[in-house]
Design a protein around this motif. Structure first.
Motif, PDB file in Angstrom:
ATOM      1  N   PHE A   1      11.413  -1.041   7.530  1.00 54.28           N
ATOM      2  CA  PHE A   1      10.246  -1.675   6.909  1.00 54.28           C
ATOM      3  C   PHE A   1       9.553  -0.637   6.034  1.00 54.28           C
ATOM      4  O   PHE A   1       8.537  -0.064   6.406  1.00 54.28           O
ATOM      5  CB  PHE A   1       9.296  -2.227   7.970  1.00 54.28           C
ATOM      6  CG  PHE A   1       9.789  -3.486   8.620  1.00 54.28           C
ATOM      7  CD1 PHE A   1       9.420  -4.734   8.137  1.00 54.28           C
ATOM      8  CD2 PHE A   1      10.647  -3.433   9.703  1.00 54.28           C
ATOM      9  CE1 PHE A   1       9.879  -5.893   8.735  1.00 54.28           C
ATOM     10  CE2 PHE A   1      11.116  -4.587  10.309  1.00 54.28           C
ATOM     11  CZ  PHE A   1      10.726  -5.823   9.820  1.00 54.28           C
ATOM     12  N   SER A   2      10.117  -0.428   4.867  1.00 54.56           N
ATOM     13  CA  SER A   2       9.574   0.553   3.934  1.00 54.56           C
ATOM     14  C   SER A   2       8.370  -0.029   3.215  1.00 54.56           C
ATOM     15  O   SER A   2       7.994  -1.195   3.380  1.00 54.56           O
ATOM     16  CB  SER A   2      10.652   0.987   2.940  1.00 54.56           C
ATOM     17  OG  SER A   2      11.217  -0.142   2.308  1.00 54.56           O
ATOM     18  N   GLU A   3       7.752   0.802   2.378  1.00 56.69           N
ATOM     19  CA  GLU A   3       6.518   0.419   1.716  1.00 56.69           C
ATOM     20  C   GLU A   3       6.716  -0.773   0.781  1.00 56.69           C
ATOM     21  O   GLU A   3       5.829  -1.640   0.668  1.00 56.69           O
ATOM     22  CB  GLU A   3       5.964   1.616   0.931  1.00 56.69           C
ATOM     23  CG  GLU A   3       4.525   1.436   0.452  1.00 56.69           C
ATOM     24  CD  GLU A   3       3.520   1.454   1.588  1.00 56.69           C
ATOM     25  OE1 GLU A   3       2.424   0.885   1.374  1.00 56.69           O
ATOM     26  OE2 GLU A   3       3.826   2.014   2.656  1.00 56.69           O
ATOM     27  N   ASP A   4       7.870  -0.872   0.133  1.00 56.31           N
ATOM     28  CA  ASP A   4       8.082  -1.957  -0.823  1.00 56.31           C
ATOM     29  C   ASP A   4       8.142  -3.326  -0.155  1.00 56.31           C
ATOM     30  O   ASP A   4       7.565  -4.300  -0.653  1.00 56.31           O
ATOM     31  CB  ASP A   4       9.351  -1.701  -1.633  1.00 56.31           C
ATOM     32  CG  ASP A   4      10.554  -1.472  -0.730  1.00 56.31           C
ATOM     33  OD1 ASP A   4      10.359  -1.230   0.475  1.00 56.31           O
ATOM     34  OD2 ASP A   4      11.693  -1.534  -1.234  1.00 56.31           O
ATOM     35  N   ILE A   5       8.822  -3.425   1.000  1.00 53.43           N
ATOM     36  CA  ILE A   5       8.902  -4.720   1.671  1.00 53.43           C
ATOM     37  C   ILE A   5       7.567  -5.088   2.298  1.00 53.43           C
ATOM     38  O   ILE A   5       7.183  -6.272   2.343  1.00 53.43           O
ATOM     39  CB  ILE A   5      10.038  -4.724   2.717  1.00 53.43           C
ATOM     40  CG1 ILE A   5      10.277  -6.137   3.257  1.00 53.43           C
ATOM     41  CG2 ILE A   5       9.734  -3.758   3.848  1.00 53.43           C
ATOM     42  CD1 ILE A   5      10.710  -7.134   2.229  1.00 53.43           C
ATOM     43  N   LEU A   6       6.806  -4.104   2.768  1.00 50.43           N
ATOM     44  CA  LEU A   6       5.482  -4.396   3.325  1.00 50.43           C
ATOM     45  C   LEU A   6       4.543  -4.929   2.246  1.00 50.43           C
ATOM     46  O   LEU A   6       3.796  -5.890   2.476  1.00 50.43           O
ATOM     47  CB  LEU A   6       4.896  -3.148   3.977  1.00 50.43           C
ATOM     48  CG  LEU A   6       5.600  -2.630   5.244  1.00 50.43           C
ATOM     49  CD1 LEU A   6       4.942  -1.346   5.722  1.00 50.43           C
ATOM     50  CD2 LEU A   6       5.573  -3.680   6.348  1.00 50.43           C
ATOM     51  N   GLU A   7       4.588  -4.329   1.071  1.00 50.41           N
ATOM     52  CA  GLU A   7       3.744  -4.809  -0.022  1.00 50.41           C
ATOM     53  C   GLU A   7       4.148  -6.215  -0.459  1.00 50.41           C
ATOM     54  O   GLU A   7       3.291  -7.034  -0.803  1.00 50.41           O
ATOM     55  CB  GLU A   7       3.833  -3.837  -1.201  1.00 50.41           C
ATOM     56  CG  GLU A   7       3.188  -2.484  -0.939  1.00 50.41           C
ATOM     57  CD  GLU A   7       3.336  -1.542  -2.109  1.00 50.41           C
ATOM     58  OE1 GLU A   7       4.020  -1.934  -3.079  1.00 50.41           O
ATOM     59  OE2 GLU A   7       2.781  -0.431  -2.057  1.00 50.41           O
TER      60      GLU A   7
ATOM     61  N   THR B   1      -4.018  -6.480   4.171  1.00 46.61           N
ATOM     62  CA  THR B   1      -3.658  -5.174   3.617  1.00 46.61           C
ATOM     63  C   THR B   1      -2.382  -4.667   4.279  1.00 46.61           C
ATOM     64  O   THR B   1      -1.962  -5.171   5.336  1.00 46.61           O
ATOM     65  CB  THR B   1      -4.790  -4.161   3.826  1.00 46.61           C
ATOM     66  OG1 THR B   1      -5.007  -3.975   5.238  1.00 46.61           O
ATOM     67  CG2 THR B   1      -6.092  -4.650   3.178  1.00 46.61           C
ATOM     68  N   THR B   2      -1.791  -3.653   3.676  1.00 46.10           N
ATOM     69  CA  THR B   2      -0.556  -3.090   4.220  1.00 46.10           C
ATOM     70  C   THR B   2      -0.790  -2.459   5.593  1.00 46.10           C
ATOM     71  O   THR B   2       0.023  -2.624   6.518  1.00 46.10           O
ATOM     72  CB  THR B   2       0.006  -2.036   3.251  1.00 46.10           C
ATOM     73  OG1 THR B   2       0.215  -2.628   1.974  1.00 46.10           O
ATOM     74  CG2 THR B   2       1.334  -1.489   3.765  1.00 46.10           C
TER      75      THR B   2
ATOM     76  N   THR C   1      17.690  -9.895   2.820  1.00 44.97           N
ATOM     77  CA  THR C   1      18.332  -9.058   1.801  1.00 44.97           C
ATOM     78  C   THR C   1      17.899  -7.606   1.920  1.00 44.97           C
ATOM     79  O   THR C   1      18.718  -6.684   1.787  1.00 44.97           O
ATOM     80  CB  THR C   1      17.990  -9.604   0.402  1.00 44.97           C
ATOM     81  OG1 THR C   1      18.382 -10.979   0.317  1.00 44.97           O
ATOM     82  CG2 THR C   1      18.705  -8.807  -0.674  1.00 44.97           C
ATOM     83  N   HIS C   2      16.613  -7.386   2.183  1.00 48.73           N
ATOM     84  CA  HIS C   2      16.104  -6.021   2.320  1.00 48.73           C
ATOM     85  C   HIS C   2      16.712  -5.333   3.536  1.00 48.73           C
ATOM     86  O   HIS C   2      17.146  -4.168   3.450  1.00 48.73           O
ATOM     87  CB  HIS C   2      14.582  -6.059   2.442  1.00 48.73           C
ATOM     88  CG  HIS C   2      13.962  -4.730   2.734  1.00 48.73           C
ATOM     89  ND1 HIS C   2      13.726  -3.778   1.758  1.00 48.73           N
ATOM     90  CD2 HIS C   2      13.550  -4.179   3.910  1.00 48.73           C
ATOM     91  CE1 HIS C   2      13.183  -2.706   2.314  1.00 48.73           C
ATOM     92  NE2 HIS C   2      13.069  -2.928   3.605  1.00 48.73           N
TER      93      HIS C   2
END
Length: 261
Positions: A65-71, A93-94, A168-169
């Protein structure tokens, strides 16, 4: 009759009894390795060995769960809340999403039958109740979304359209893990007994009801690719068609590196 003849006949009878016992209760098979000098030795594996360094649970979580998928989840959840009621925005928020996911993981390990019991005075769990209020937790759960419902074309085009970005992520993250030498393809059950047209029943599994997932995993149990079974499979045109069951193997084996024996 002489004593020697009596002894020989007794020994013969004992040998016959032993032969009968061996036939009745055969032992384990004895495998013999036939040496063939013309056979080439098994080629040495040329893959990269994965590091056995043990990370913290948070570091393992952040790998997937990297920053891009959380955003992306935050954006889609806030959008879905506005689509339902523009007067009550979610304003997720993230950091708050990370806290929500942390409480969900902790709840799954703690094992209370109802989520509201974590905030109940009789059985309050401080690790969850002190992190977030019950009303806020239920609001995030209500509006949690991974894709925009208005972007999908016609209903039924993709049975997993609501979680497709997350799937996909996760697959891309699993493919980036270095593979071991020995791999296997098998099916795995995610236990679920609710209402869903994707739910399967497999009587041979310990958990008979749930979602069936086809997984490519290494000998150490780490998955590298998976496919959620939806009742139909889209076969890639570049792969040979070897039947519905056989097509699963080359499809999941596509991420395996080449020229590594």
């Amino acid at each position: 009759m002489s004593i020697e003849n009596d002894t020989e006949s007794v020994n013969e009878e004992e040998d016959e009894d032993e032969d009968v016992a061996e036939v009745a209760n055969p032992g384990p098979p004895r495998w013999k390795t036939v040496h063939n000098p013309s056979c080439n030795p098994y080629p040495e594996w040329q893959g990269v060995s994965r590091s056995d360094e043990i990370l913290s649970p948070l570091q393992y979580f952040q790998q997937f769960f990297s920053e891009d998928i959380l955003e992306s989840i935050v954006q889609q959840s806030n959008l879905y809340a506005m689509q339902n009621n523009p007067n009550k925005p979610l304003n997720l928020t993230t950091k708050e999403l990370e806290q929500f996911l942390g409480t969900v993981v902790y709840m799954s390990l703690f094992g209370l039958p109802r989520t509201r019991m974590f905030w109940n005075k009789a059985c309050r769990v401080s690790q969850v109740a002190d992190t977030m209020t019950l009303n806020r937790w239920e609001a995030i759960k209500k509006y949690l979304h991974f894709s925009n419902n208005e972007d999908r074309q016609e209903e039924g085009n993709d049975p997993l359209h609501k979680i497709r970005p997350l799937v996909t992520h996760l697959i891309s993250k699993l493919k980036s893990i270095p593979m071991r030498e020995k791999l296997a393809v098998d099916e795995q059950m995610v236990p679920f007994k609710g209402r869903s047209r994707l739910k399967q029943y497999l009587p041979s599994k310990p958990k008979k009801w749930g979602y069936k997932i086809l997984v490519l995993a290494g000998s150490d149990g780490v998955p590298h690719n998976f496919e959620i079974y939806t009742g139909r499979a889209v076969h890639p045109p570049e792969l040979a068609d070897i039947g519905a069951s056989g097509n699963v193997v080359p499809s999941l084996a596509q991420p395996i590196p080449k020229q590594e024996n």
